[in-house]
Design a protein around this motif. Structure first.
Motif, PDB file in Angstrom:
ATOM      1  N   ILE A  64       0.831  -1.210   0.000  1.00  0.00           N
ATOM      2  CA  ILE A  64       0.000   0.000   0.000  1.00  0.00           C
ATOM      3  C   ILE A  64       0.865   1.260   0.000  1.00  0.00           C
ATOM      4  O   ILE A  64       0.608   2.200  -0.762  1.00  0.00           O
ATOM      5  N   ILE A  65       1.907   1.272   0.807  1.00  0.00           N
ATOM      6  CA  ILE A  65       2.798   2.437   0.830  1.00  0.00           C
ATOM      7  C   ILE A  65       3.464   2.627  -0.525  1.00  0.00           C
ATOM      8  O   ILE A  65       3.567   3.752  -1.028  1.00  0.00           O
ATOM      9  N   ILE A  68       2.290   1.782  -3.440  1.00  0.00           N
ATOM     10  CA  ILE A  68       1.281   2.276  -4.385  1.00  0.00           C
ATOM     11  C   ILE A  68       1.172   3.794  -4.292  1.00  0.00           C
ATOM     12  O   ILE A  68       1.186   4.495  -5.306  1.00  0.00           O
ATOM     13  N   TYR A  69       1.098   4.315  -3.077  1.00  0.00           N
ATOM     14  CA  TYR A  69       0.870   5.748  -2.896  1.00  0.00           C
ATOM     15  C   TYR A  69       2.149   6.582  -2.984  1.00  0.00           C
ATOM     16  O   TYR A  69       2.145   7.667  -3.555  1.00  0.00           O
ATOM     17  N   GLN A  70       3.259   6.096  -2.435  1.00  0.00           N
ATOM     18  CA  GLN A  70       4.487   6.894  -2.457  1.00  0.00           C
ATOM     19  C   GLN A  70       5.236   6.796  -3.782  1.00  0.00           C
ATOM     20  O   GLN A  70       5.877   7.739  -4.192  1.00  0.00           O
ATOM     21  N   ASN A  78       3.729   5.724  -6.715  1.00  0.00           N
ATOM     22  CA  ASN A  78       2.765   5.758  -7.825  1.00  0.00           C
ATOM     23  C   ASN A  78       2.764   4.473  -8.643  1.00  0.00           C
ATOM     24  O   ASN A  78       2.814   4.495  -9.878  1.00  0.00           O
ATOM     25  N   GLU A  98       1.443   1.504 -10.622  1.00  0.00           N
ATOM     26  CA  GLU A  98       0.270   1.327 -11.472  1.00  0.00           C
ATOM     27  C   GLU A  98      -0.087  -0.145 -11.684  1.00  0.00           C
ATOM     28  O   GLU A  98      -1.200  -0.466 -12.062  1.00  0.00           O
ATOM     29  N   LEU A 114      -7.804  -0.268   0.716  1.00  0.00           N
ATOM     30  CA  LEU A 114      -6.852   0.826   0.535  1.00  0.00           C
ATOM     31  C   LEU A 114      -6.115   0.779  -0.800  1.00  0.00           C
ATOM     32  O   LEU A 114      -5.294   1.644  -1.082  1.00  0.00           O
ATOM     33  N   VAL A 115      -6.401  -0.219  -1.615  1.00  0.00           N
ATOM     34  CA  VAL A 115      -5.773  -0.314  -2.933  1.00  0.00           C
ATOM     35  C   VAL A 115      -6.712   0.306  -3.957  1.00  0.00           C
ATOM     36  O   VAL A 115      -7.853  -0.144  -4.107  1.00  0.00           O
ATOM     37  N   PRO A 116      -6.257   1.344  -4.667  1.00  0.00           N
ATOM     38  CA  PRO A 116      -7.107   1.989  -5.667  1.00  0.00           C
ATOM     39  C   PRO A 116      -7.525   1.016  -6.768  1.00  0.00           C
ATOM     40  O   PRO A 116      -6.763   0.126  -7.150  1.00  0.00           O
TER      41      PRO A 116
END
Length: 174
Positions: free
Chosen positions: A56-57, A59-61, A63, A65, A140-142
Motif C-alpha cells: 500500500i505504501i 502504491i501511494y508513495q 505511484n 500502477e 486501501l488499494v485503488p
C-alpha cells in the motif's frame, strides 16, 4: 503485460533470486521502474500485515500502477520448507497455539504451525491467486491498480511464464 514507459510496477515474489530479471524481460519493465518485495512463498497471510502495508505504501508513495505476484512452480510440494530446528520449538508452538486460540482472534492461521509452514495441500498457483485477490479487494488499494498473478516454471532449463487466472473471491478482509 507492457507498461507505459515511466509507470512503476511492484513485484511481490519468492525469495528466490532471478525471478525479477525474467519478469523484466517478459514485461519490458525498466529496472528503475520495478520495485520488489521478496518473501517466502509469496504469501500474504494477513491483509493488514507488514507485506500488505509495504504494498500500500509503495502504491501511494511510488505511484505504482501495476502489481505482479510472481511465484515459481516446483515439481515438489511448494509449501514453505521450514528448517529442522522447528522441532526444538515444539513446546513454544503449542503454547502459542493455545494463546492465539483464546486471546488473538485476528491471527490468520488455524495454528501457529500452519501459519509458519503454510498449508500442505496448497501449491504456488493457489498462493498466487489468494495474494492477487487480497490485493485487488483491499479497501486501501485503488481500483485503477492492475494486479496480476504470474507463475514461472522451468522446462529444459528455459523459464516459462504463465499468467494465473484469478477469478476467486476473498470473503472477508476485515
Amino acid at each position: 503485460m507492457n507498461l507505459v514507459k515511466n509507470q512503476k510496477a511492484l513485484v511481490l515474489t519468492n525469495i528466490e533470486n532471478g525471478l525479477e530479471s525474467i519478469l523484466q524481460e517478459v514485461t519490458n519493465i525498466r529496472p528503475e521502474n520495478m520495485l520488489t518485495i521478496q518473501c517466502y512463498g509469496p504469501v500474504i497471510s494477513n491483509p493488514y500485515g507488514d507485506i500488505m502495508r509495504s504494498i500500500i505504501i509503495a502504491i501511494y508513495q511510488e505511484n505504482v500502477e501495476e502489481i505482479f505476484v510472481v511465484g515459481k512452480q516446483d515439481k515438489e510440494n511448494t509449501s514453505v520448507k521450514v528448517l529442522t530446528q522447528i522441532e526444538s520449538m515444539k513446546d513454544k508452538i503449542q503454547t502459542l497455539d493455545y494463546l492465539f486460540q483464546y486471546n488473538r482472534p485476528e491471527f490468520s492461521g488455524v495454528t501457529v504451525k500452519e501459519w509458519l509452514y503454510g498449508k500442505e495441500n496448497e501449491n504456488a498457483s493457489d498462493n498466487i491467486k489468494k495474494c492477487v485477490n487480497i490485493i485487488q479487494h483491499h479497501p486501501l488499494v485503488p481500483s485503477h491498480v492492475k494486479v496480476q498473478g504470474i507463475i514461472v516454471s522451468n522446462e529444459d532449463g528455459k523459464p516459462i511464464i504463465g499468467e494465473i487466472p484469478t477469478n476467486i473471491t476473498v470473503s472477508n478482509l476485515t
